[in-house]
Enzyme design. Structure first.
Site, PDB file in Angstrom:
ATOM      1  N   SER A  99       1.032  -1.236   0.149  1.00 51.13           N
ATOM      2  CA  SER A  99       0.039  -0.074   0.066  1.00 51.13           C
ATOM      3  C   SER A  99       0.972   1.197  -0.039  1.00 51.13           C
ATOM      4  O   SER A  99       2.026   1.262   0.244  1.00 51.13           O
ATOM      5  CB  SER A  99      -0.982   0.133   1.275  1.00 51.13           C
ATOM      6  OG  SER A  99      -1.487   1.295   1.470  1.00 51.13           O
ATOM      7  N   TYR A 105      -2.404  -0.808  10.158  1.00 54.00           N
ATOM      8  CA  TYR A 105      -2.391  -1.277   8.539  1.00 54.00           C
ATOM      9  C   TYR A 105      -1.178  -0.590   8.038  1.00 54.00           C
ATOM     10  O   TYR A 105      -0.402  -1.505   7.138  1.00 54.00           O
ATOM     11  CB  TYR A 105      -3.545  -0.550   7.965  1.00 54.00           C
ATOM     12  CG  TYR A 105      -3.536  -0.702   6.587  1.00 54.00           C
ATOM     13  CD1 TYR A 105      -4.217  -1.980   5.901  1.00 54.00           C
ATOM     14  CD2 TYR A 105      -3.429   0.199   5.506  1.00 54.00           C
ATOM     15  CE1 TYR A 105      -4.415  -2.091   4.629  1.00 54.00           C
ATOM     16  CE2 TYR A 105      -3.405   0.014   4.055  1.00 54.00           C
ATOM     17  CZ  TYR A 105      -4.192  -1.312   3.852  1.00 54.00           C
ATOM     18  OH  TYR A 105      -4.262  -1.171   2.357  1.00 54.00           O
TER      19      TYR A 105
HETATM   20  N1  LIG Z   1      -8.583  -0.978  -2.585  1.00 54.83           N
HETATM   21  C1  LIG Z   1      -7.608  -0.046  -2.083  1.00 54.83           C
HETATM   22  O1  LIG Z   1      -7.824   1.180  -2.342  1.00 54.83           O
HETATM   23  C2  LIG Z   1      -6.220  -0.449  -1.848  1.00 54.83           C
HETATM   24  C3  LIG Z   1      -5.058   0.269  -1.896  1.00 54.83           C
HETATM   25  C4  LIG Z   1      -3.827  -0.201  -1.523  1.00 54.83           C
HETATM   26  C5  LIG Z   1      -3.638  -1.397  -1.453  1.00 54.83           C
HETATM   27  N2  LIG Z   1      -4.837  -2.307  -1.164  1.00 54.83           N
HETATM   28  C6  LIG Z   1      -4.558  -3.755  -0.791  1.00 54.83           C
HETATM   29  O2  LIG Z   1      -5.090  -4.626  -1.732  1.00 54.83           O
HETATM   30  C7  LIG Z   1      -5.524  -5.669  -1.011  1.00 54.83           C
HETATM   31  C8  LIG Z   1      -7.052  -5.999  -1.391  1.00 54.83           C
HETATM   32  O3  LIG Z   1      -7.556  -5.009  -1.141  1.00 54.83           O
HETATM   33  P1  LIG Z   1      -9.300  -4.662  -1.475  1.00 54.83           P
HETATM   34  O4  LIG Z   1      -9.430  -3.333  -1.258  1.00 54.83           O
HETATM   35  O5  LIG Z   1      -9.406  -5.714  -2.476  1.00 54.83           O
HETATM   36  O6  LIG Z   1      -9.698  -5.328   0.005  1.00 54.83           O
HETATM   37  P2  LIG Z   1     -11.443  -5.759   0.425  1.00 54.83           P
HETATM   38  O7  LIG Z   1     -12.171  -5.277  -0.451  1.00 54.83           O
HETATM   39  O8  LIG Z   1     -11.547  -5.660   1.847  1.00 54.83           O
HETATM   40  O9  LIG Z   1     -11.290  -7.361  -0.030  1.00 54.83           O
HETATM   41  C9  LIG Z   1     -10.213  -8.356   0.722  1.00 54.83           C
HETATM   42  C10 LIG Z   1     -10.875  -9.798   0.582  1.00 54.83           C
HETATM   43  O10 LIG Z   1      -9.853 -10.239   1.647  1.00 54.83           O
HETATM   44  C11 LIG Z   1     -10.817 -11.056   2.442  1.00 54.83           C
HETATM   45  N3  LIG Z   1     -10.363 -11.103   3.732  1.00 54.83           N
HETATM   46  C12 LIG Z   1     -10.192 -10.115   4.624  1.00 54.83           C
HETATM   47  N4  LIG Z   1      -9.736 -10.604   5.932  1.00 54.83           N
HETATM   48  C13 LIG Z   1      -9.797 -11.925   5.798  1.00 54.83           C
HETATM   49  C14 LIG Z   1      -9.300 -12.993   6.739  1.00 54.83           C
HETATM   50  N5  LIG Z   1      -9.018 -12.640   7.974  1.00 54.83           N
HETATM   51  N6  LIG Z   1      -9.139 -14.026   6.059  1.00 54.83           N
HETATM   52  C15 LIG Z   1      -9.576 -14.442   4.814  1.00 54.83           C
HETATM   53  N7  LIG Z   1      -9.917 -13.526   4.178  1.00 54.83           N
HETATM   54  C16 LIG Z   1      -9.951 -12.100   4.384  1.00 54.83           C
HETATM   55  C17 LIG Z   1     -12.215 -10.407   2.304  1.00 54.83           C
HETATM   56  O11 LIG Z   1     -13.128 -11.295   2.981  1.00 54.83           O
HETATM   57  P3  LIG Z   1     -14.643 -10.887   3.420  1.00 54.83           P
HETATM   58  O12 LIG Z   1     -15.278 -10.708   1.751  1.00 54.83           O
HETATM   59  O13 LIG Z   1     -15.226 -12.192   3.857  1.00 54.83           O
HETATM   60  O14 LIG Z   1     -14.580  -9.510   4.127  1.00 54.83           O
HETATM   61  C18 LIG Z   1     -12.381  -9.979   1.056  1.00 54.83           C
HETATM   62  O15 LIG Z   1     -12.657 -10.789   0.097  1.00 54.83           O
HETATM   63  C19 LIG Z   1      -5.160  -5.631   0.405  1.00 54.83           C
HETATM   64  O16 LIG Z   1      -4.032  -6.256   0.678  1.00 54.83           O
HETATM   65  C20 LIG Z   1      -5.192  -4.147   0.657  1.00 54.83           C
HETATM   66  O17 LIG Z   1      -4.450  -3.717   1.643  1.00 54.83           O
HETATM   67  C21 LIG Z   1      -5.946  -1.731  -1.435  1.00 54.83           C
END
Ligand SMILES: NC(=O)c1ccc[n+]([C@@H]2O[C@H](COP(=O)([O-])OP(=O)(O)OC[C@H]3O[C@@H](n4cnc5c(N)ncnc54)[C@H](OP(=O)(O)O)[C@@H]3O)[C@@H](O)[C@H]2O)c1
Length: 269
Positions: A168, A181
């Site tokens: 991130s 985080y």
């Molecule tokens: N979106 C952004 O703007 C952004 C920016 C920078 C970095 N990132 C990084 O990109 C990655 C994906 O982010 P995202 O935005 O797609 O996140 P998200 O929308 O929250 O989706 C994350 C997925 O991970 C699953 N998850 C969370 N905790 C878990 C656990 N304890 N065990 C198993 N599965 C788990 C969630 O399951 P549930 O569906 O059951 O909740 C969800 O399906 C992350 O590493 C995040 O830090 C995202």
């Protein structure tokens, strides 16, 4: 063209891509994706399958994993499997059991996308609860370590395996109120660099990828007042994800990549 008759978001995103992956460039690869049920993980899983990969869908909510599984089965000829797993409670025995089940089904692993993350609360360090700090680190760092350890023998059976750790912007420069985080993403970068150095001689590719602001449930939780349409959908970044998991990134390891600034492969493939 990949098999994606029912994925208009991916079709639309291709016009933003800096690299057009050849059709079938992930065919025959087995790729494990954590957090595969929603957000970037769901998009990555469907994209990898569209380019021919067999995807191991690991996540917390079974119904979301089933929706991704059903889409893949309906739209591709690949062989996905579902692994319901809460990474907050992952221990070495269940990580090993997971690795054994992948071994039974596929006999190897070619790619691992550490994508699932916990956001935790937005609080100043002065008031950050230690138990919450530990929960965020368990999901974002310790579970990635356990999973990597358990599947490393499977990756060693793969062909130039590729491991992606998801970072991130706040894991590269600290920012107020991002607490555990942010600190956990710095730890993820350290884990990536250490593992990359240890495995380079064995032909592993180990890199970190910062997707940047992306339209997902996590982004909505972090920025509730933001217009979701003002940030790109996950599909816009998938050229970089496919590149890192394909043959075209052989030799690329130990790098911190950013989906927003990536300019495509250094020598156009
Ligand atoms: N979106 C952004 O703007 C952004 C920016 C920078 C970095 N990132 C990084 O990109 C990655 C994906 O982010 P995202 O935005 O797609 O996140 P998200 O929308 O929250 O989706 C994350 C997925 O991970 C699953 N998850 C969370 N905790 C878990 C656990 N304890 N065990 C198993 N599965 C788990 C969630 O399951 P549930 O569906 O059951 O909740 C969800 O399906 C992350 O590493 C995040 O830090 C995202």
């Amino acid at each position: 063209m990949p098999q994606n008759p029912d994925y208009p978001e991916l079709e639309e995103a291709r016009s933003h891509w800096r690299w057009q992956p050849p059709a079938g460039c992930l065919a025959g690869k087995v790729i494990l994706v954590t957090g595969a049920g929603d957000g970037i993980g769901s998009s990555a899983s469907r994209t990898f399958a569209s380019y021919g990969a067999d995807v191991v869908l690991l996540g917390r909510t079974r119904s979301k994993l089933e929706a991704v599984f059903d889409w893949i089965v309906a739209n591709t000829s690949t062989d996905p499997v579902i692994v319901p797993c809460d990474l907050a409670h992952l221990a070495q025995p269940n990580a090993d059991a997971l690795a054994n089940s992948i071994m039974d089904h596929y006999q190897r692993l070619d790619g691992l996308l550490h994508n699932a993350s916990a956001l935790g609360p937005r609080l100043p360090i002065a008031h950050y609860p230690v138990h919450t700090w530990n929960e965020v680190f368990t999901v974002n760092v310790t579970s990635a370590l356990l999973l990597t350890q358990s599947v490393q023998p499977l990756l060693e059976r793969g062909d130039h395996p590729s491991v992606i750790f998801t970072s991130s912007s706040v894991g590269r420069a600290g920012r107020a109120y991002w607490g555990a985080y942010a600190a956990s993403k710095f730890a993820v970068e350290g884990l990536m660099e250490t593992f990359a150095d240890e495995t380079e001689a064995a032909g592993f590719r180990v890199n970190s990828l910062n997707p940047g602001g992306t339209r997902t449930p996590m982004r909505r939780a972090a920025y509730p007042s933001e217009d979701p349409q003002s940030v790109p959908p996950p599909e816009n970044h998938m050229d970089l994800y496919v590149y890192l998991l394909s043959e075209y990134s052989r030799g690329v390891t130990g790098q911190r990549l950013d989906a927003r600034t990536w300019a495509g492969p250094p020598n156009p493939a």
